[in-house]
Design a protein around this motif. Structure first.
Motif, PDB file in Angstrom:
ATOM      1  N   THR A  78       0.848  -1.187   0.000  1.00 16.10           N
ATOM      2  CA  THR A  78       0.000   0.000   0.000  1.00 16.10           C
ATOM      3  C   THR A  78       0.880   1.230   0.000  1.00 16.10           C
ATOM      4  OG1 THR A  78      -1.696  -1.167   1.289  1.00 16.10           O
ATOM      5  CG2 THR A  78      -1.836   1.231   1.197  1.00 16.10           C
ATOM      6  N   ALA A  79       0.633   2.153  -0.938  1.00 15.45           N
ATOM      7  CA  ALA A  79       1.360   3.418  -0.996  1.00 15.45           C
ATOM      8  C   ALA A  79       0.378   4.559  -0.763  1.00 15.45           C
ATOM      9  CB  ALA A  79       2.053   3.575  -2.346  1.00 15.45           C
ATOM     10  N   LEU A  80       0.804   5.539   0.003  1.00 13.62           N
ATOM     11  CA  LEU A  80      -0.062   6.651   0.398  1.00 13.62           C
ATOM     12  C   LEU A  80       0.436   7.961  -0.197  1.00 13.62           C
ATOM     13  CD1 LEU A  80      -0.395   5.851   4.232  1.00 13.62           C
ATOM     14  CD2 LEU A  80      -1.829   5.006   2.356  1.00 13.62           C
ATOM     15  N   ASP A  81      -0.490   8.769  -0.701  1.00 10.73           N
ATOM     16  CA  ASP A  81      -0.170  10.122  -1.151  1.00 10.73           C
ATOM     17  C   ASP A  81      -0.447  11.107  -0.031  1.00 10.73           C
ATOM     18  OD1 ASP A  81       0.835   9.963  -3.780  1.00 10.73           O
ATOM     19  OD2 ASP A  81      -1.167   9.673  -4.610  1.00 10.73           O
ATOM     20  N   ALA A 107      -1.693   7.934  10.086  1.00  9.24           N
ATOM     21  CA  ALA A 107      -2.317   7.127  11.138  1.00  9.24           C
ATOM     22  C   ALA A 107      -3.773   6.820  10.794  1.00  9.24           C
ATOM     23  CB  ALA A 107      -2.239   7.865  12.477  1.00  9.24           C
ATOM     24  N   ALA A 108      -4.478   7.793  10.208  1.00 11.16           N
ATOM     25  CA  ALA A 108      -5.866   7.561   9.796  1.00 11.16           C
ATOM     26  C   ALA A 108      -5.940   6.515   8.699  1.00 11.16           C
ATOM     27  CB  ALA A 108      -6.495   8.879   9.338  1.00 11.16           C
ATOM     28  N   ALA A 109      -4.965   6.517   7.786  1.00 14.75           N
ATOM     29  CA  ALA A 109      -4.944   5.520   6.708  1.00 14.75           C
ATOM     30  C   ALA A 109      -4.686   4.124   7.258  1.00 14.75           C
ATOM     31  CB  ALA A 109      -3.875   5.886   5.682  1.00 14.75           C
ATOM     32  N   ILE A 110      -3.740   4.002   8.184  1.00 15.26           N
ATOM     33  CA  ILE A 110      -3.425   2.693   8.767  1.00 15.26           C
ATOM     34  C   ILE A 110      -4.637   2.135   9.509  1.00 15.26           C
ATOM     35  CG2 ILE A 110      -2.007   1.566  10.526  1.00 15.26           C
ATOM     36  CD1 ILE A 110       0.299   3.383   9.605  1.00 15.26           C
ATOM     37  N   GLU A 111      -5.357   3.009  10.196  1.00 14.15           N
ATOM     38  CA  GLU A 111      -6.571   2.570  10.879  1.00 14.15           C
ATOM     39  C   GLU A 111      -7.653   2.184   9.865  1.00 14.15           C
ATOM     40  OE1 GLU A 111      -9.881   4.208  14.130  1.00 14.15           O
ATOM     41  OE2 GLU A 111      -8.120   5.419  13.630  1.00 14.15           O
ATOM     42  N   TYR A 112      -7.801   2.988   8.820  1.00  7.82           N
ATOM     43  CA  TYR A 112      -8.795   2.704   7.777  1.00  7.82           C
ATOM     44  C   TYR A 112      -8.520   1.354   7.103  1.00  7.82           C
ATOM     45  CZ  TYR A 112     -11.076   3.008   3.188  1.00  7.82           C
ATOM     46  OH  TYR A 112     -11.807   2.738   2.059  1.00  7.82           O
ATOM     47  N   LEU A 113      -7.245   1.060   6.872  1.00  8.55           N
ATOM     48  CA  LEU A 113      -6.862  -0.181   6.196  1.00  8.55           C
ATOM     49  C   LEU A 113      -6.850  -1.382   7.143  1.00  8.55           C
ATOM     50  CD1 LEU A 113      -3.933   1.368   4.153  1.00  8.55           C
ATOM     51  CD2 LEU A 113      -6.069   0.477   3.170  1.00  8.55           C
ATOM     52  N   LEU A 128      11.516  10.060   7.142  1.00  6.47           N
ATOM     53  CA  LEU A 128      11.355  10.929   8.308  1.00  6.47           C
ATOM     54  C   LEU A 128      10.088  10.561   9.067  1.00  6.47           C
ATOM     55  CD1 LEU A 128      12.360  14.436   6.859  1.00  6.47           C
ATOM     56  CD2 LEU A 128      13.780  12.799   8.122  1.00  6.47           C
ATOM     57  N   HIS A 129       9.032  10.240   8.317  1.00  7.24           N
ATOM     58  CA  HIS A 129       7.812   9.773   8.980  1.00  7.24           C
ATOM     59  C   HIS A 129       8.069   8.473   9.734  1.00  7.24           C
ATOM     60  CE1 HIS A 129       4.830  12.702   7.903  1.00  7.24           C
ATOM     61  NE2 HIS A 129       5.129  12.633   6.633  1.00  7.24           N
ATOM     62  N   ALA A 130       8.872   7.585   9.142  1.00  3.50           N
ATOM     63  CA  ALA A 130       9.179   6.317   9.817  1.00  3.50           C
ATOM     64  C   ALA A 130       9.851   6.566  11.155  1.00  3.50           C
ATOM     65  CB  ALA A 130      10.067   5.452   8.926  1.00  3.50           C
ATOM     66  N   LEU A 131      10.762   7.557  11.206  1.00  3.10           N
ATOM     67  CA  LEU A 131      11.444   7.875  12.460  1.00  3.10           C
ATOM     68  C   LEU A 131      10.445   8.299  13.535  1.00  3.10           C
ATOM     69  CD1 LEU A 131      14.546   9.900  11.166  1.00  3.10           C
ATOM     70  CD2 LEU A 131      14.502   7.523  11.925  1.00  3.10           C
ATOM     71  N   SER A 132       9.529   9.181  13.178  1.00  5.03           N
ATOM     72  CA  SER A 132       8.573   9.668  14.180  1.00  5.03           C
ATOM     73  C   SER A 132       7.518   8.618  14.509  1.00  5.03           C
ATOM     74  CB  SER A 132       7.898  10.947  13.685  1.00  5.03           C
ATOM     75  OG  SER A 132       7.126  10.715  12.538  1.00  5.03           O
ATOM     76  N   MET A 133       7.209   7.735  13.556  1.00  2.00           N
ATOM     77  CA  MET A 133       6.186   6.710  13.786  1.00  2.00           C
ATOM     78  C   MET A 133       6.619   5.654  14.794  1.00  2.00           C
ATOM     79  SD  MET A 133       4.753   6.284   9.881  1.00  2.00           S
ATOM     80  CE  MET A 133       3.798   4.791  10.198  1.00  2.00           C
ATOM     81  N   ALA A 134       7.926   5.550  15.037  1.00  2.00           N
ATOM     82  CA  ALA A 134       8.400   4.562  16.010  1.00  2.00           C
ATOM     83  C   ALA A 134       7.832   4.834  17.391  1.00  2.00           C
ATOM     84  CB  ALA A 134       9.918   4.546  16.047  1.00  2.00           C
ATOM     85  N   ASN A 135       7.482   6.092  17.689  1.00  4.24           N
ATOM     86  CA  ASN A 135       6.855   6.422  18.968  1.00  4.24           C
ATOM     87  C   ASN A 135       5.416   5.928  19.029  1.00  4.24           C
ATOM     88  OD1 ASN A 135       8.902   7.796  20.430  1.00  4.24           O
ATOM     89  ND2 ASN A 135       8.647   9.583  19.119  1.00  4.24           N
ATOM     90  N   ARG A 136       4.741   5.965  17.886  1.00  3.87           N
ATOM     91  CA  ARG A 136       3.328   5.578  17.837  1.00  3.87           C
ATOM     92  C   ARG A 136       3.152   4.078  17.638  1.00  3.87           C
ATOM     93  NH1 ARG A 136      -1.681   8.184  15.962  1.00  3.87           N
ATOM     94  NH2 ARG A 136      -0.524  10.109  15.600  1.00  3.87           N
ATOM     95  N   TYR A 137       4.061   3.459  16.857  1.00  5.08           N
ATOM     96  CA  TYR A 137       3.916   2.042  16.499  1.00  5.08           C
ATOM     97  C   TYR A 137       5.131   1.260  16.996  1.00  5.08           C
ATOM     98  CZ  TYR A 137       0.390   4.005  13.391  1.00  5.08           C
ATOM     99  OH  TYR A 137      -0.687   4.687  12.895  1.00  5.08           O
ATOM    100  N   PRO A 138       4.970   0.473  18.049  1.00 11.57           N
ATOM    101  CA  PRO A 138       6.087  -0.336  18.542  1.00 11.57           C
ATOM    102  C   PRO A 138       6.437  -1.455  17.558  1.00 11.57           C
ATOM    103  CG  PRO A 138       4.047  -0.888  19.692  1.00 11.57           C
ATOM    104  CD  PRO A 138       3.735   0.299  18.832  1.00 11.57           C
ATOM    105  N   ALA A 139       7.485  -2.193  17.880  1.00  8.82           N
ATOM    106  CA  ALA A 139       8.012  -3.205  16.960  1.00  8.82           C
ATOM    107  C   ALA A 139       7.031  -4.329  16.669  1.00  8.82           C
ATOM    108  CB  ALA A 139       9.314  -3.777  17.513  1.00  8.82           C
TER     109      ALA A 139
END
Length: 305
Positions: A78-81, A107-113, A128-139
């Motif tokens: 899945t690719a997001l614009d 985050a809304a897309a991940i929840e939607y999917l 850069l989003h991946a770096l910040s997403m590590a706080n929201r999404y654990p391993a």
């Protein structure tokens, strides 16, 4: 052994499907999804879904080649614009073309999917989003990350190069004209590209509208970089990178990149000794992920999870 698109008939490879979701503020956003090939034998543990996030002014078409390759191996891709790019609506306020706003859209897309566990492939801004997403999404949710020519330190010279041309000219008479323009401005980044490569590159960034070839992003995006100069301090993203050291990581770097330095990659590998590292010859920022060698490296990394 990883399955490739050449190993299975075309009819078994579903075409990408466009979809849309709503950002928290109601803006309509778009993406593309490549479902797994229909006749790939599934193991007891199915291949992990992959979420792809593009660069600053790029769009989901950037991932067509790598998505087809991973699709053949059984992955859902899945690719997001982001807002203001590709399939997504433009925002009337350019100040919303910012990482914190886009993070909420993602985050809304991940929840939607309904993605419970996924790997993330981030090109440039997507990393850069991946770096910040590590706080929201654990391993146990964002189980692995692929950083395509991006790291916790960004070379200002590369950012200034991008800022110098972003949004300055949006319309061209043909894809050939756009390809020639890219060759002039980005030739040092992609010395191995032929003219057909540049034309393919142009086709990923632009589309035909009313007899013109138009770049697929809101030119107001350039306002985000307008204040940059040589005195602008680079943000310290190393604390965010440390959050990724608890999960598998693949670092891709274009050999001619002016945004991700060899020194930064060396420090990243010191902090994450288990990370994999691949240099892509003949390319700079950001590698296009077209060539089979790179695609195979990504597929093997994902297969090892």
């Amino acid at each position: 052994m990883t399955t490739t698109p050449d190993d299975i008939p075309e009819y078994a490879m579903p075409e990408p499907e466009e979809f849309s979701w709503k950002g928290p503020d109601g803006l309509t956003l778009g993406g593309r999804q490549w479902l797994p090939a229909q006749n790939v034998q599934q193991a007891s543990c199915p291949p992990i879904p992959v979420v792809c996030l593009p660069g600053l002014s790029r769009n989901t078409r950037d991932f067509s080649d790598i998505a087809r390759y991973l699709q053949a191996a059984g992955h859902s891709v899945t690719a997001l614009d982001y807002r203001g790019r590709g399939l997504s609506e433009w925002d009337p306020d350019w100040r919303n073309y910012a990482l914190p706003v886009e993070e909420k859209d993602i985050a809304a897309a991940i929840e939607y999917l309904g993605l419970e566990r996924f790997a993330l492939l981030g090109t440039s801004r997507g990393g850069l989003h991946a770096l910040s997403m590590a706080n929201r999404y654990p391993a146990n949710r964002m189980a692995a990350v692929i950083l395509n020519d991006i790291g916790p330190h960004i070379e200002m010279s590369g950012l200034l190069r991008i800022a110098a041309t972003l949004g300055r000219k949006m319309e061209y008479s043909s894809f050939d004209e756009l390809a020639t323009g890219f060759r002039k401005t980005l030739g040092a980044q992609f010395p191995s590209f032929s003219q057909p490569d540049w034309k393919k590159f142009a086709g990923q960034l632009a589309s035909s509208r009313a007899g013109k070839v138009v770049l697929d992003f809101d030119p107001a995006l350039a306002c985000q970089l307008a204040a940059l100069d040589n005195t602008t301090p680079a943000p310290d993203l190393w604390p965010l990178f440390e959050k990724l050291t608890d999960r598998p990581l693949l670092i891709l770097r274009g050999a001619h990149s002016d945004l991700l330095s060899e020194e930064t990659c060396k420090r990243m590998l010191e902090m994450h000794p288990a990370a994999r590292y691949k240099i892509i010859p003949g390319q700079g920022h950001a590698p296009v992920l077209w060539e089979e060698d790179t695609q195979r490296a990504i597929a093997e990394f994902l297969q090892s999870l």
